[in-house]
Design a protein around this motif. Structure first.
Motif, PDB file in Angstrom:
ATOM      1  N   SER A  87      37.144  40.097  52.405  1.00 31.39           N
ATOM      2  CA  SER A  87      37.383  38.675  52.176  1.00 31.39           C
ATOM      3  C   SER A  87      37.772  38.509  50.714  1.00 31.39           C
ATOM      4  CB  SER A  87      36.123  37.863  52.447  1.00 31.39           C
ATOM      5  OG  SER A  87      35.741  37.993  53.785  1.00 31.39           O
ATOM      6  N   SER A  88      38.766  37.674  50.467  1.00 30.27           N
ATOM      7  CA  SER A  88      39.139  37.417  49.080  1.00 30.27           C
ATOM      8  C   SER A  88      39.193  35.909  48.845  1.00 30.27           C
ATOM      9  CB  SER A  88      40.481  38.060  48.743  1.00 30.27           C
ATOM     10  OG  SER A  88      41.525  37.392  49.404  1.00 30.27           O
ATOM     11  N   ILE A  89      38.730  35.534  47.691  1.00 25.73           N
ATOM     12  CA  ILE A  89      38.812  34.157  47.227  1.00 25.73           C
ATOM     13  C   ILE A  89      39.651  34.211  45.959  1.00 25.73           C
ATOM     14  CG2 ILE A  89      37.528  32.163  46.385  1.00 25.73           C
ATOM     15  CD1 ILE A  89      35.106  33.293  47.950  1.00 25.73           C
ATOM     16  N   SER A  90      40.700  33.410  45.895  1.00 30.43           N
ATOM     17  CA  SER A  90      41.584  33.515  44.741  1.00 30.43           C
ATOM     18  C   SER A  90      42.141  32.158  44.345  1.00 30.43           C
ATOM     19  CB  SER A  90      42.730  34.479  45.051  1.00 30.43           C
ATOM     20  OG  SER A  90      43.461  34.025  46.175  1.00 30.43           O
ATOM     21  N   SER A  91      42.584  32.093  43.107  1.00 27.85           N
ATOM     22  CA  SER A  91      43.354  30.963  42.600  1.00 27.85           C
ATOM     23  C   SER A  91      44.628  31.573  42.020  1.00 27.85           C
ATOM     24  CB  SER A  91      42.561  30.209  41.523  1.00 27.85           C
ATOM     25  OG  SER A  91      42.461  30.974  40.344  1.00 27.85           O
ATOM     26  N   ASN A  92      45.411  30.797  41.335  1.00 27.86           N
ATOM     27  CA  ASN A  92      46.601  31.354  40.681  1.00 27.86           C
ATOM     28  C   ASN A  92      46.233  32.246  39.506  1.00 27.86           C
ATOM     29  OD1 ASN A  92      48.258  30.034  42.458  1.00 27.86           O
ATOM     30  ND2 ASN A  92      48.617  28.301  41.111  1.00 27.86           N
ATOM     31  N   HIS A 144      42.956  34.181  39.295  1.00 28.06           N
ATOM     32  CA  HIS A 144      41.949  35.214  39.517  1.00 28.06           C
ATOM     33  C   HIS A 144      41.878  35.588  40.997  1.00 28.06           C
ATOM     34  CE1 HIS A 144      39.307  32.225  41.349  1.00 28.06           C
ATOM     35  NE2 HIS A 144      38.420  33.182  41.591  1.00 28.06           N
ATOM     36  N   ILE A 145      41.209  36.703  41.261  1.00 33.48           N
ATOM     37  CA  ILE A 145      40.930  37.120  42.628  1.00 33.48           C
ATOM     38  C   ILE A 145      39.516  37.680  42.682  1.00 33.48           C
ATOM     39  CG2 ILE A 145      41.956  39.390  42.303  1.00 33.48           C
ATOM     40  CD1 ILE A 145      42.842  39.156  45.286  1.00 33.48           C
ATOM     41  N   GLU A 146      38.786  37.294  43.713  1.00 35.32           N
ATOM     42  CA  GLU A 146      37.423  37.765  43.933  1.00 35.32           C
ATOM     43  C   GLU A 146      37.414  38.484  45.280  1.00 35.32           C
ATOM     44  OE1 GLU A 146      33.149  35.785  45.162  1.00 35.32           O
ATOM     45  OE2 GLU A 146      34.554  34.590  43.985  1.00 35.32           O
ATOM     46  N   LEU A 147      37.065  39.763  45.289  1.00 32.09           N
ATOM     47  CA  LEU A 147      37.036  40.556  46.518  1.00 32.09           C
ATOM     48  C   LEU A 147      35.605  40.769  46.967  1.00 32.09           C
ATOM     49  CD1 LEU A 147      39.656  43.280  45.602  1.00 32.09           C
ATOM     50  CD2 LEU A 147      39.986  41.297  47.059  1.00 32.09           C
ATOM     51  N   ASN A 148      35.397  40.624  48.260  1.00 30.94           N
ATOM     52  CA  ASN A 148      34.078  40.804  48.862  1.00 30.94           C
ATOM     53  C   ASN A 148      34.197  41.740  50.057  1.00 30.94           C
ATOM     54  OD1 ASN A 148      32.627  38.894  47.202  1.00 30.94           O
ATOM     55  ND2 ASN A 148      33.822  37.336  48.245  1.00 30.94           N
ATOM     56  N   PRO A 149      34.103  43.070  49.830  1.00 27.19           N
ATOM     57  CA  PRO A 149      34.170  43.983  50.970  1.00 27.19           C
ATOM     58  C   PRO A 149      32.880  43.929  51.769  1.00 27.19           C
ATOM     59  CG  PRO A 149      33.872  45.183  48.927  1.00 27.19           C
ATOM     60  CD  PRO A 149      34.012  43.751  48.568  1.00 27.19           C
ATOM     61  N   ARG A 150      33.006  44.067  53.090  1.00 25.91           N
ATOM     62  CA  ARG A 150      31.831  44.068  53.957  1.00 25.91           C
ATOM     63  C   ARG A 150      31.827  45.323  54.790  1.00 25.91           C
ATOM     64  NH1 ARG A 150      32.554  38.820  57.207  1.00 25.91           N
ATOM     65  NH2 ARG A 150      34.542  38.680  56.247  1.00 25.91           N
ATOM     66  N   GLU A 174      40.103  25.979  39.757  1.00 24.37           N
ATOM     67  CA  GLU A 174      39.194  25.538  40.810  1.00 24.37           C
ATOM     68  C   GLU A 174      39.880  25.378  42.160  1.00 24.37           C
ATOM     69  OE1 GLU A 174      37.278  22.032  39.396  1.00 24.37           O
ATOM     70  OE2 GLU A 174      36.308  23.093  37.747  1.00 24.37           O
ATOM     71  N   LYS A 175      41.208  25.479  42.200  1.00 24.56           N
ATOM     72  CA  LYS A 175      41.944  25.359  43.460  1.00 24.56           C
ATOM     73  C   LYS A 175      41.956  26.723  44.133  1.00 24.56           C
ATOM     74  CE  LYS A 175      44.596  21.614  41.651  1.00 24.56           C
ATOM     75  NZ  LYS A 175      45.665  21.297  40.762  1.00 24.56           N
ATOM     76  N   LEU A 176      41.068  26.904  45.115  1.00 22.51           N
ATOM     77  CA  LEU A 176      40.822  28.217  45.689  1.00 22.51           C
ATOM     78  C   LEU A 176      41.453  28.380  47.068  1.00 22.51           C
ATOM     79  CD1 LEU A 176      37.041  28.520  44.783  1.00 22.51           C
ATOM     80  CD2 LEU A 176      38.994  29.410  43.519  1.00 22.51           C
ATOM     81  N   ARG A 177      41.851  29.616  47.374  1.00 27.02           N
ATOM     82  CA  ARG A 177      42.316  30.014  48.701  1.00 27.02           C
ATOM     83  C   ARG A 177      41.390  31.104  49.213  1.00 27.02           C
ATOM     84  NH1 ARG A 177      46.470  30.406  45.289  1.00 27.02           N
ATOM     85  NH2 ARG A 177      46.555  32.632  45.021  1.00 27.02           N
ATOM     86  N   ILE A 178      41.147  31.116  50.499  1.00 29.78           N
ATOM     87  CA  ILE A 178      40.300  32.140  51.118  1.00 29.78           C
ATOM     88  C   ILE A 178      41.144  32.922  52.112  1.00 29.78           C
ATOM     89  CG2 ILE A 178      38.261  32.569  52.532  1.00 29.78           C
ATOM     90  CD1 ILE A 178      37.142  29.909  51.458  1.00 29.78           C
ATOM     91  N   ASP A 179      41.133  34.245  51.994  1.00 33.97           N
ATOM     92  CA  ASP A 179      41.864  35.128  52.904  1.00 33.97           C
ATOM     93  C   ASP A 179      40.911  36.162  53.471  1.00 33.97           C
ATOM     94  OD1 ASP A 179      44.478  34.042  52.452  1.00 33.97           O
ATOM     95  OD2 ASP A 179      44.523  35.096  50.535  1.00 33.97           O
ATOM     96  N   HIS A 180      41.115  36.510  54.722  1.00 39.94           N
ATOM     97  CA  HIS A 180      40.342  37.571  55.370  1.00 39.94           C
ATOM     98  C   HIS A 180      41.322  38.636  55.838  1.00 39.94           C
ATOM     99  CE1 HIS A 180      36.742  35.092  55.409  1.00 39.94           C
ATOM    100  NE2 HIS A 180      37.481  34.103  55.863  1.00 39.94           N
TER     101      HIS A 180
END
Length: 98
Positions: free
Chosen positions: A85-90, A92-98, A65-71
């Motif tokens: 945009s990516s949201i990640s923890s140690n 997992h990584i979630e990618l959101n291309p726009r 649940e400790k998330l980081r947000i990168d653009h």
């Protein structure tokens, strides 16, 4: 400040109210200790993020649940800018291309 949706999102497989068969399959994968890489897709509002967050909590506990947000912005050879945009923890990584 968090969104209402995030605050009241189910946090375990047992609290999911729909597609219980999918939840039980994911729980069996977690318990088997042989967990593959997953690519999750589907229509908007289908519960992808909720199920994945339940899965990560089962596997790794509250550390997921400790998330980081990168653009990130990339420029293609044709001079078009692509923002990711990516949201990640140690874990997992979630990618959101726009």
């Amino acid at each position: 400040m968090s969104l209402w949706v995030d605050k009241y999102r189910p946090r375990s497989f047992s609290s999911l109210d729909y597609h219980k068969e999918q939840a039980s399959r994911l729980k069996k994968l977690v318990q088997s200790n042989d967990f593959p890489h997953l690519l999750v897709y589907g229509p908007s509002g289908a519960g992808k993020k909720t199920r994945i967050m339940c899965l990560l909590r089962e596997l790794y506990g509250s550390g997921a649940e400790k998330l980081r947000i990168d653009h990130m912005t990339f420029t293609t050879p044709s001079k078009k800018k692509v923002e990711i945009s990516s949201i990640s923890s140690n874990y997992h990584i979630e990618l959101n291309p726009r």
